[in-house]
Design an enzyme around this catalytic site. Structure first.
Site, PDB file in Angstrom:
ATOM      1  N   ARG A  37      52.499 -10.538  33.855  1.00 23.29           N
ATOM      2  CA  ARG A  37      51.734  -9.795  34.868  1.00 23.29           C
ATOM      3  C   ARG A  37      52.121  -8.320  34.924  1.00 23.29           C
ATOM      4  O   ARG A  37      51.277  -7.454  35.077  1.00 23.29           O
ATOM      5  CB  ARG A  37      51.928 -10.435  36.243  1.00 23.29           C
ATOM      6  CG  ARG A  37      51.273 -11.792  36.384  1.00 23.29           C
ATOM      7  CD  ARG A  37      51.773 -12.495  37.618  1.00 23.29           C
ATOM      8  NE  ARG A  37      53.245 -12.595  37.599  1.00 23.29           N
ATOM      9  CZ  ARG A  37      53.986 -13.110  38.564  1.00 23.29           C
ATOM     10  NH1 ARG A  37      53.420 -13.572  39.650  1.00 23.29           N
ATOM     11  NH2 ARG A  37      55.306 -13.179  38.443  1.00 23.29           N
ATOM     12  N   ASP A  58      47.609 -12.562  33.932  1.00 20.88           N
ATOM     13  CA  ASP A  58      48.178 -13.585  34.810  1.00 20.88           C
ATOM     14  C   ASP A  58      47.707 -14.949  34.300  1.00 20.88           C
ATOM     15  O   ASP A  58      46.496 -15.215  34.264  1.00 20.88           O
ATOM     16  CB  ASP A  58      47.675 -13.339  36.243  1.00 20.88           C
ATOM     17  CG  ASP A  58      48.286 -14.303  37.251  1.00 20.88           C
ATOM     18  OD1 ASP A  58      48.662 -15.426  36.867  1.00 20.88           O
ATOM     19  OD2 ASP A  58      48.378 -13.929  38.434  1.00 20.88           O
ATOM     20  N   VAL A  59      48.641 -15.814  33.911  1.00 24.23           N
ATOM     21  CA  VAL A  59      48.240 -17.090  33.297  1.00 24.23           C
ATOM     22  C   VAL A  59      47.560 -18.045  34.272  1.00 24.23           C
ATOM     23  O   VAL A  59      46.990 -19.054  33.852  1.00 24.23           O
ATOM     24  CB  VAL A  59      49.430 -17.838  32.633  1.00 24.23           C
ATOM     25  CG1 VAL A  59      49.966 -17.086  31.438  1.00 24.23           C
ATOM     26  CG2 VAL A  59      50.526 -18.163  33.646  1.00 24.23           C
ATOM     27  N   TYR A 144      58.325 -27.638  41.231  1.00 21.53           N
ATOM     28  CA  TYR A 144      58.662 -27.174  39.874  1.00 21.53           C
ATOM     29  C   TYR A 144      58.861 -28.379  38.955  1.00 21.53           C
ATOM     30  O   TYR A 144      58.323 -28.426  37.838  1.00 21.53           O
ATOM     31  CB  TYR A 144      59.940 -26.326  39.946  1.00 21.53           C
ATOM     32  CG  TYR A 144      60.426 -25.753  38.631  1.00 21.53           C
ATOM     33  CD1 TYR A 144      59.828 -24.618  38.080  1.00 21.53           C
ATOM     34  CD2 TYR A 144      61.513 -26.310  37.952  1.00 21.53           C
ATOM     35  CE1 TYR A 144      60.293 -24.080  36.883  1.00 21.53           C
ATOM     36  CE2 TYR A 144      61.983 -25.777  36.760  1.00 21.53           C
ATOM     37  CZ  TYR A 144      61.369 -24.654  36.230  1.00 21.53           C
ATOM     38  OH  TYR A 144      61.833 -24.126  35.047  1.00 21.53           O
TER      39      TYR A 144
HETATM   40  N1  NAP Z   1      65.903 -20.086  33.768  1.00 23.36           N
HETATM   41  C1  NAP Z   1      66.121 -21.380  33.597  1.00 23.36           C
HETATM   42  O1  NAP Z   1      67.175 -21.887  33.950  1.00 23.36           O
HETATM   43  C2  NAP Z   1      65.086 -22.236  32.927  1.00 23.36           C
HETATM   44  C3  NAP Z   1      65.436 -23.533  32.559  1.00 23.36           C
HETATM   45  C4  NAP Z   1      64.483 -24.325  31.919  1.00 23.36           C
HETATM   46  C5  NAP Z   1      63.227 -23.843  31.669  1.00 23.36           C
HETATM   47  N2  NAP Z   1      62.912 -22.571  32.045  1.00 23.36           N
HETATM   48  C6  NAP Z   1      61.561 -22.111  31.753  1.00 23.36           C
HETATM   49  O2  NAP Z   1      61.647 -21.130  30.742  1.00 23.36           O
HETATM   50  C7  NAP Z   1      60.521 -20.243  30.853  1.00 23.36           C
HETATM   51  C8  NAP Z   1      61.019 -18.800  30.797  1.00 23.36           C
HETATM   52  O3  NAP Z   1      61.836 -18.569  31.946  1.00 23.36           O
HETATM   53  P1  NAP Z   1      63.025 -17.502  31.955  1.00 23.36           P
HETATM   54  O4  NAP Z   1      64.259 -18.236  32.289  1.00 23.36           O
HETATM   55  O5  NAP Z   1      62.980 -16.656  30.735  1.00 23.36           O
HETATM   56  O6  NAP Z   1      62.657 -16.671  33.269  1.00 23.36           O
HETATM   57  P2  NAP Z   1      62.099 -15.181  33.513  1.00 23.36           P
HETATM   58  O7  NAP Z   1      62.985 -14.195  32.853  1.00 23.36           O
HETATM   59  O8  NAP Z   1      61.897 -15.110  34.979  1.00 23.36           O
HETATM   60  O9  NAP Z   1      60.706 -15.198  32.739  1.00 23.36           O
HETATM   61  C9  NAP Z   1      59.534 -15.720  33.271  1.00 23.36           C
HETATM   62  C10 NAP Z   1      58.396 -14.859  32.752  1.00 23.36           C
HETATM   63  O10 NAP Z   1      57.154 -15.425  33.170  1.00 23.36           O
HETATM   64  C11 NAP Z   1      56.304 -14.367  33.583  1.00 23.36           C
HETATM   65  N3  NAP Z   1      55.359 -14.873  34.585  1.00 23.36           N
HETATM   66  C12 NAP Z   1      55.651 -15.420  35.797  1.00 23.36           C
HETATM   67  N4  NAP Z   1      54.529 -15.739  36.436  1.00 23.36           N
HETATM   68  C13 NAP Z   1      53.499 -15.384  35.606  1.00 23.36           C
HETATM   69  C14 NAP Z   1      52.087 -15.460  35.691  1.00 23.36           C
HETATM   70  N5  NAP Z   1      51.481 -15.956  36.782  1.00 23.36           N
HETATM   71  N6  NAP Z   1      51.349 -15.015  34.663  1.00 23.36           N
HETATM   72  C15 NAP Z   1      51.932 -14.514  33.540  1.00 23.36           C
HETATM   73  N7  NAP Z   1      53.257 -14.416  33.402  1.00 23.36           N
HETATM   74  C16 NAP Z   1      54.037 -14.852  34.426  1.00 23.36           C
HETATM   75  C17 NAP Z   1      57.227 -13.311  34.161  1.00 23.36           C
HETATM   76  O11 NAP Z   1      56.660 -12.006  34.041  1.00 23.36           O
HETATM   77  P3  NAP Z   1      55.827 -11.325  35.232  1.00 23.36           P
HETATM   78  O12 NAP Z   1      56.619 -11.568  36.485  1.00 23.36           O
HETATM   79  O13 NAP Z   1      55.717  -9.897  34.844  1.00 23.36           O
HETATM   80  O14 NAP Z   1      54.495 -12.013  35.232  1.00 23.36           O
HETATM   81  C18 NAP Z   1      58.470 -13.434  33.285  1.00 23.36           C
HETATM   82  O15 NAP Z   1      58.434 -12.535  32.193  1.00 23.36           O
HETATM   83  C19 NAP Z   1      59.817 -20.634  32.156  1.00 23.36           C
HETATM   84  O16 NAP Z   1      58.701 -21.452  31.891  1.00 23.36           O
HETATM   85  C20 NAP Z   1      60.869 -21.425  32.904  1.00 23.36           C
HETATM   86  O17 NAP Z   1      60.307 -22.336  33.814  1.00 23.36           O
HETATM   87  C21 NAP Z   1      63.801 -21.756  32.654  1.00 23.36           C
END
Ligand code: NAP
Length: 246
Positions: A37, A58-59, A144
């Site tokens: 976003r 925005d997805v 979640y």
């Molecule tokens: N962190 C953990 O512990 C963890 C563990 C398991 C799985 N995951 C999964 O791994 C993936 C990546 O997470 P991460 O840890 O790298 O966190 P992150 O750094 O917060 O990355 C999430 C990304 O998603 C984007 N995003 C959020 N809402 C969005 C929307 N509505 N449309 C388009 N983009 C959107 C954000 O960018 P904008 O805000 O600019 O849109 C951000 O760049 C996620 O699916 C998360 O659920 C995370």
């Protein structure tokens, strides 16, 4: 391994796992499009390596995802990585939070993969970044967990539909990662419980039998393997990257 000539779309590419995926795949010679976003983080990551371009979207919006594919042009690999988490005891979970979690973590993956699939003409790879929360429960994040279980179900169903094509679909399921999302979870625990930040972080690390946070690069390595030679038979899998947590 080279991915020269392959084009890849990564949602949530401005931070954390998405940014690492973008730089990793660009390093293999792929032409990478990142989305999210906020334009700022996207252009920042795009400036850090050759072969990465940024298109904000925005997805959760069908129109914005359609416009994203229109602007990106044909892609061979799609990684639905965008996600977000909020936490609250189940009894205090608002309908707004429930809807927001399903919108970004499940509907966002549905829209990203459906449009990705529909524009593929031959070889293709569809990958979602789910979570160990797609394979087991965690307290205080029911929406979640429900959304991530949905991603795993979607992956298993779609895999059967694409099985006779050159396309595979798989979910990667990391446990707590060393990213901003986990930093926000730590801050949230500190705010809600008064715990020290170090203890709050340790409570998350404790889930992993290896007693560490997973690094974004470990998710990137698994995604690369799914796109590399010999990966054709891996279809409909939810691959845990969790040190054995699940
Ligand atoms: N962190 C953990 O512990 C963890 C563990 C398991 C799985 N995951 C999964 O791994 C993936 C990546 O997470 P991460 O840890 O790298 O966190 P992150 O750094 O917060 O990355 C999430 C990304 O998603 C984007 N995003 C959020 N809402 C969005 C929307 N509505 N449309 C388009 N983009 C959107 C954000 O960018 P904008 O805000 O600019 O849109 C951000 O760049 C996620 O699916 C998360 O659920 C995370």
């Amino acid at each position: 391994m080279t991915l020269a000539g392959r084009r890849i779309l990564i949602t949530g590419g401005g931070s954390g796992v998405g940014a690492d995926l973008a730089k990793g795949f660009a390093g293999l010679g792929a032409d990478v499009v990142i989305s999210g976003r906020r334009p700022g983080p996207l252009t920042d990551i795009a400036s850090q390596a050759d072969g990465i371009s940024a298109i904000p979207a925005d997805v959760t919006s069908e129109d914005e995802v359609a416009a994203l594919y229109e602007m990106a042009g044909p892609v061979d690999i799609v990684i639905a990585n965008a996600g977000a988490s909020v936490s609250a005891p189940f009894g205090k979970t608002t309908l707004a939070d429930w809807n927001a979690m399903l919108a970004v973590n499940l509907t966002g993956v549905f829209l990203t993969l459906r449009m990705g699939l529909n524009q593929m003409t031959g070889w293709g790879r569809l990958i979602s970044i789910a979570s160990t929360a797609g394979l087991k429960g965690y307290p205080y994040v029911a929406p979640y967990v429900a959304a991530k279980h949905g991603v795993v179900g979607l992956t298993r169903a779609l895999a059967l539909e694409v099985a006779r094509t050159e396309i595979t679909v798989n979910a990667l399921c990391p446990s707590f990662l060393d990213t901003e999302m986990t930093d926000r979870s730590v801050a949230n625990i500190v705010e809600k419980t008064g715990m020290e930040p170090q203890a709050a972080r340790a409570s998350l690390v404790a889930h992993n039998p290896q007693k560490r946070l997973i690094q974004p690069g470990e998710v990137t390595s698994a995604a690369m393997w799914l796109c590399g030679p010999g990966s054709e038979g891996i279809n409909g899998q939810a691959i845990s990257i969790s040190g054995g947590e699940v």
